[in-house]
Design a protein around this motif. Structure first.
Motif, PDB file in Angstrom:
ATOM      1  N   PRO A   1     -29.095  -2.309  41.779  1.00 60.08           N
ATOM      2  CA  PRO A   1     -28.375  -1.371  40.918  1.00 60.08           C
ATOM      3  C   PRO A   1     -26.971  -1.143  41.464  1.00 60.08           C
ATOM      4  O   PRO A   1     -26.771  -1.091  42.682  1.00 60.08           O
ATOM      5  CB  PRO A   1     -29.224  -0.090  41.006  1.00 60.08           C
ATOM      6  CG  PRO A   1     -30.566  -0.533  41.504  1.00 60.08           C
ATOM      7  CD  PRO A   1     -30.305  -1.702  42.379  1.00 60.08           C
ATOM      8  N   VAL A   2     -26.006  -0.986  40.585  1.00 61.26           N
ATOM      9  CA  VAL A   2     -24.630  -0.797  41.052  1.00 61.26           C
ATOM     10  C   VAL A   2     -24.486   0.504  41.828  1.00 61.26           C
ATOM     11  O   VAL A   2     -23.626   0.624  42.713  1.00 61.26           O
ATOM     12  CB  VAL A   2     -23.643  -0.850  39.861  1.00 61.26           C
ATOM     13  CG1 VAL A   2     -23.761   0.393  38.982  1.00 61.26           C
ATOM     14  CG2 VAL A   2     -22.203  -1.030  40.351  1.00 61.26           C
ATOM     15  N   VAL A   3     -25.332   1.495  41.563  1.00 62.24           N
ATOM     16  CA  VAL A   3     -25.248   2.756  42.303  1.00 62.24           C
ATOM     17  C   VAL A   3     -25.608   2.564  43.769  1.00 62.24           C
ATOM     18  O   VAL A   3     -25.246   3.390  44.612  1.00 62.24           O
ATOM     19  CB  VAL A   3     -26.141   3.845  41.673  1.00 62.24           C
ATOM     20  CG1 VAL A   3     -25.647   4.230  40.289  1.00 62.24           C
ATOM     21  CG2 VAL A   3     -27.603   3.412  41.638  1.00 62.24           C
ATOM     22  N   GLU A   4     -26.314   1.474  44.089  1.00 66.30           N
ATOM     23  CA  GLU A   4     -26.623   1.156  45.476  1.00 66.30           C
ATOM     24  C   GLU A   4     -25.703   0.074  46.017  1.00 66.30           C
ATOM     25  O   GLU A   4     -25.264   0.146  47.158  1.00 66.30           O
ATOM     26  CB  GLU A   4     -28.078   0.686  45.603  1.00 66.30           C
ATOM     27  CG  GLU A   4     -29.106   1.776  45.407  1.00 66.30           C
ATOM     28  CD  GLU A   4     -30.446   1.403  45.984  1.00 66.30           C
ATOM     29  OE1 GLU A   4     -30.658   0.209  46.288  1.00 66.30           O
ATOM     30  OE2 GLU A   4     -31.286   2.306  46.149  1.00 66.30           O
ATOM     31  N   ASP A   5     -25.395  -0.918  45.188  1.00 71.16           N
ATOM     32  CA  ASP A   5     -24.613  -2.054  45.649  1.00 71.16           C
ATOM     33  C   ASP A   5     -23.145  -1.683  45.862  1.00 71.16           C
ATOM     34  O   ASP A   5     -22.516  -2.162  46.812  1.00 71.16           O
ATOM     35  CB  ASP A   5     -24.719  -3.195  44.628  1.00 71.16           C
ATOM     36  CG  ASP A   5     -24.091  -4.474  45.126  1.00 71.16           C
ATOM     37  OD1 ASP A   5     -24.686  -5.111  46.016  1.00 71.16           O
ATOM     38  OD2 ASP A   5     -22.998  -4.835  44.634  1.00 71.16           O
ATOM     39  N   ALA A   6     -22.583  -0.883  44.992  1.00 64.55           N
ATOM     40  CA  ALA A   6     -21.176  -0.472  45.092  1.00 64.55           C
ATOM     41  C   ALA A   6     -21.087   1.011  44.761  1.00 64.55           C
ATOM     42  O   ALA A   6     -20.602   1.392  43.690  1.00 64.55           O
ATOM     43  CB  ALA A   6     -20.302  -1.300  44.161  1.00 64.55           C
ATOM     44  N   PRO A   7     -21.566   1.887  45.642  1.00 63.02           N
ATOM     45  CA  PRO A   7     -21.722   3.306  45.310  1.00 63.02           C
ATOM     46  C   PRO A   7     -20.418   4.035  45.002  1.00 63.02           C
ATOM     47  O   PRO A   7     -20.449   5.091  44.374  1.00 63.02           O
ATOM     48  CB  PRO A   7     -22.403   3.889  46.554  1.00 63.02           C
ATOM     49  CG  PRO A   7     -22.087   2.930  47.661  1.00 63.02           C
ATOM     50  CD  PRO A   7     -22.028   1.589  47.019  1.00 63.02           C
ATOM     51  N   ARG A   8     -19.268   3.478  45.411  1.00 61.83           N
ATOM     52  CA  ARG A   8     -18.001   4.154  45.155  1.00 61.83           C
ATOM     53  C   ARG A   8     -17.241   3.526  43.991  1.00 61.83           C
ATOM     54  O   ARG A   8     -16.103   3.902  43.728  1.00 61.83           O
ATOM     55  CB  ARG A   8     -17.148   4.142  46.431  1.00 61.83           C
ATOM     56  CG  ARG A   8     -17.796   4.910  47.579  1.00 61.83           C
ATOM     57  CD  ARG A   8     -17.019   4.790  48.865  1.00 61.83           C
ATOM     58  NE  ARG A   8     -15.728   5.451  48.770  1.00 61.83           N
ATOM     59  CZ  ARG A   8     -14.803   5.391  49.726  1.00 61.83           C
ATOM     60  NH1 ARG A   8     -15.028   4.691  50.814  1.00 61.83           N
ATOM     61  NH2 ARG A   8     -13.666   6.024  49.577  1.00 61.83           N
ATOM     62  N   SER A   9     -17.861   2.582  43.321  1.00 63.52           N
ATOM     63  CA  SER A   9     -17.223   1.968  42.148  1.00 63.52           C
ATOM     64  C   SER A   9     -17.210   2.949  40.986  1.00 63.52           C
ATOM     65  O   SER A   9     -17.967   3.923  40.954  1.00 63.52           O
ATOM     66  CB  SER A   9     -17.970   0.688  41.747  1.00 63.52           C
ATOM     67  OG  SER A   9     -19.283   0.995  41.304  1.00 63.52           O
ATOM     68  N   GLY A  10     -16.340   2.685  40.017  1.00 68.50           N
ATOM     69  CA  GLY A  10     -16.263   3.564  38.861  1.00 68.50           C
ATOM     70  C   GLY A  10     -17.571   3.655  38.113  1.00 68.50           C
ATOM     71  O   GLY A  10     -17.985   4.745  37.685  1.00 68.50           O
ATOM     72  N   ALA A  11     -18.262   2.527  37.940  1.00 65.66           N
ATOM     73  CA  ALA A  11     -19.531   2.531  37.212  1.00 65.66           C
ATOM     74  C   ALA A  11     -20.588   3.335  37.955  1.00 65.66           C
ATOM     75  O   ALA A  11     -21.352   4.090  37.352  1.00 65.66           O
ATOM     76  CB  ALA A  11     -20.007   1.097  36.984  1.00 65.66           C
ATOM     77  N   ALA A  12     -20.645   3.176  39.275  1.00 66.60           N
ATOM     78  CA  ALA A  12     -21.646   3.905  40.063  1.00 66.60           C
ATOM     79  C   ALA A  12     -21.409   5.406  40.007  1.00 66.60           C
ATOM     80  O   ALA A  12     -22.348   6.193  39.845  1.00 66.60           O
ATOM     81  CB  ALA A  12     -21.630   3.416  41.513  1.00 66.60           C
TER      82      ALA A  12
ATOM     83  N   ASP B   1     -16.151  -4.614  37.110  1.00 72.96           N
ATOM     84  CA  ASP B   1     -16.666  -5.863  37.666  1.00 72.96           C
ATOM     85  C   ASP B   1     -17.783  -5.636  38.670  1.00 72.96           C
ATOM     86  O   ASP B   1     -18.551  -6.560  38.965  1.00 72.96           O
ATOM     87  CB  ASP B   1     -15.541  -6.638  38.353  1.00 72.96           C
ATOM     88  CG  ASP B   1     -14.584  -7.295  37.365  1.00 72.96           C
ATOM     89  OD1 ASP B   1     -14.972  -7.447  36.198  1.00 72.96           O
ATOM     90  OD2 ASP B   1     -13.454  -7.644  37.766  1.00 72.96           O
ATOM     91  N   ALA B   2     -17.873  -4.426  39.193  1.00 66.43           N
ATOM     92  CA  ALA B   2     -18.930  -4.137  40.163  1.00 66.43           C
ATOM     93  C   ALA B   2     -20.315  -4.273  39.540  1.00 66.43           C
ATOM     94  O   ALA B   2     -21.285  -4.576  40.240  1.00 66.43           O
ATOM     95  CB  ALA B   2     -18.754  -2.725  40.728  1.00 66.43           C
ATOM     96  N   VAL B   3     -20.415  -4.069  38.218  1.00 66.68           N
ATOM     97  CA  VAL B   3     -21.724  -4.133  37.550  1.00 66.68           C
ATOM     98  C   VAL B   3     -22.289  -5.555  37.566  1.00 66.68           C
ATOM     99  O   VAL B   3     -23.411  -5.766  38.045  1.00 66.68           O
ATOM    100  CB  VAL B   3     -21.644  -3.563  36.121  1.00 66.68           C
ATOM    101  CG1 VAL B   3     -22.964  -3.774  35.388  1.00 66.68           C
ATOM    102  CG2 VAL B   3     -21.292  -2.079  36.151  1.00 66.68           C
ATOM    103  N   PRO B   4     -21.568  -6.572  37.043  1.00 63.84           N
ATOM    104  CA  PRO B   4     -22.143  -7.919  37.096  1.00 63.84           C
ATOM    105  C   PRO B   4     -22.330  -8.437  38.517  1.00 63.84           C
ATOM    106  O   PRO B   4     -23.274  -9.191  38.790  1.00 63.84           O
ATOM    107  CB  PRO B   4     -21.138  -8.770  36.311  1.00 63.84           C
ATOM    108  CG  PRO B   4     -19.863  -7.987  36.303  1.00 63.84           C
ATOM    109  CD  PRO B   4     -20.295  -6.558  36.293  1.00 63.84           C
ATOM    110  N   HIS B   5     -21.462  -8.043  39.444  1.00 63.64           N
ATOM    111  CA  HIS B   5     -21.647  -8.465  40.834  1.00 63.64           C
ATOM    112  C   HIS B   5     -22.936  -7.876  41.398  1.00 63.64           C
ATOM    113  O   HIS B   5     -23.683  -8.564  42.114  1.00 63.64           O
ATOM    114  CB  HIS B   5     -20.447  -8.036  41.681  1.00 63.64           C
ATOM    115  CG  HIS B   5     -19.234  -8.893  41.496  1.00 63.64           C
ATOM    116  ND1 HIS B   5     -19.178 -10.216  41.898  1.00 63.64           N
ATOM    117  CD2 HIS B   5     -18.025  -8.630  40.941  1.00 63.64           C
ATOM    118  CE1 HIS B   5     -17.995 -10.731  41.608  1.00 63.64           C
ATOM    119  NE2 HIS B   5     -17.276  -9.789  41.019  1.00 63.64           N
ATOM    120  N   ALA B   6     -23.216  -6.618  41.071  1.00 61.98           N
ATOM    121  CA  ALA B   6     -24.461  -5.992  41.525  1.00 61.98           C
ATOM    122  C   ALA B   6     -25.670  -6.672  40.891  1.00 61.98           C
ATOM    123  O   ALA B   6     -26.686  -6.912  41.567  1.00 61.98           O
ATOM    124  CB  ALA B   6     -24.455  -4.498  41.185  1.00 61.98           C
TER     125      ALA B   6
END
Length: 361
Positions: A216-227, A205-210
């Motif tokens: 980018p999810v790597v910046e918005d949620a860096p500890r998420s699974g996708a990042a 879910d971190a991807v659509p929220h980002a």
């Protein structure tokens, strides 16, 4: 020293598999490692790259790749900063601009960007049109993107075959929405497609929220699974065979150019990033539990969960993030008694039937 960059075509014939998301996040992850990166939007008819990013670009009036391919301006005029170290070259959304584009001008655009950036990621459209074919011909390698769905795997196989026909290396598979449905392990899908596995990205879910926040999810949620997954894929992309390295502070000399539409020259790139490869290869084992061939597997060392941004890829209480992609300690190759990914079989069955039979759907 001359710096020669790598040009990748991010491709997958099926629409909606995450090519643009993958291009942006690999670019952002590489820029965080010190690389200068450009993402080029080659979906000339259905442009939406800027919709994924919080950038002040109105593509209905701004200079875009449409104008560049229409011989109206230089590519530098259509290049915009997105995040630190990452630039984007968006396409326009106007039909008149699309009608003026000429893909015969794309080779010159790519070579210009090759001189200016450590890595160029060409975000290609769905389908197998000329807008996919030309970037694949010009690229040093193809990054194949697919979900675990049968229709997506079929189209990924079509894309792999096209890459073979234009004699461009497939660098590997990025499997998005990993673990959804009844899909097998990512390594088995890569084996079925006869390509290396760069990594798999969990349905997060971190991807659509980002995306909603334009980051980018790597910046918005860096500890998420996708990042975590995208950072590891980015390091693996440039780690083993890449010629890209972070540019020095001083201006490099002119990069060597080559006509990618003509005879391909193997050996035309300088070997780089050996130090980075040594640092990440032993921790970035793929989902099947194997490691890069250049580094022997480590059997007794606990997995390193430190991300490329220096953060510890665990939840605050120190437990492993259960949503992480690319878990080094949890192979997803399937049970030992599961059938292997054998593409051969009854010729009378459809491609979808063969996939379902192989993977036990």
């Amino acid at each position: 020293m001359t710096t020669v960059s790598n040009v990748y075509a991010v491709a997958g014939a099926k629409g909606g598999v995450g090519k643009t998301t993958t291009s942006i996040n690999l670019g952002a992850a590489l820029s965080a490692e010190g690389y200068d990166v450009a993402v080029v939007e080659l979906d000339l008819a259905m442009a939406n790259l800027v919709d994924f990013l919080d950038v002040d670009i109105d593509v209905t009036v701004a200079t875009t790749l449409h104008d560049v391919l229409g011989a109206e301006t230089a590519v530098e005029d259509a290049t915009y900063p997105a995040v630190d170290g990452l630039d984007v070259v968006p396409s326009g959304t106007e039909l008149d601009g699309y009608a003026r584009t000429d893909l015969a001008r794309l080779p010159a655009v790519v070579e210009t960007l090759r001189e200016q950036y450590d890595a160029v990621l060409m975000d290609t459209p769905a389908g197998l049109s000329e807008e996919t074919l030309r970037p694949m011909q010009l690229a040093d390698a193809v990054v194949l993107v697919s979900t675990p769905r049968v229709s997506s795997i079929r189209n990924a196989d079509n894309t792999r075959e096209l890459a073979d026909r234009v004699e461009t290396e497939v660098r590997g598979l990025v499997l998005t929405m990993s673990g959804t449905g009844s899909s097998p392990g990512a390594d088995r899908i890569a084996s079925f497609l006869d390509v290396d596995l760069l990594g798999h990205v969990p349905d997060d879910d971190a991807v659509p929220h980002a995306q909603d926040r334009g980051s980018p999810v790597v910046e918005d949620a860096p500890r998420s699974g996708a990042a975590v997954a995208y950072r590891k894929i980015a390091r693996r992309l440039v780690g083993a065979t890449s010629t890209a390295e972070p540019r020095p502070d001083t201006e490099p000399g002119p990069a060597a150019t080559a006509d990618r539409m003509g005879q391909r020259t193997d050996g035309g790139h300088v070997s780089k990033v050996a130090e980075e490869t040594a640092q990440v290869a032993d921790t970035d084992s793929v989902a099947s539990g194997t490691t890069d061939e250049s580094v022997p597997p480590t059997e007794t060392t606990a997995p390193d969960r430190t991300g490329s941004d220096g953060s510890d890829d665990t939840v605050p209480d120190g437990r492993p993030n259960e949503r992480m992609g690319d878990r080094e300690d949890e192979p997803t190759a399937g049970r030992e008694d599961e059938p292997t990914a054998d593409r051969d079989g009854d010729a009378s069955r459809s491609f979808g039937q063969k996939i379902r039979a192989v993977f036990g759907f």
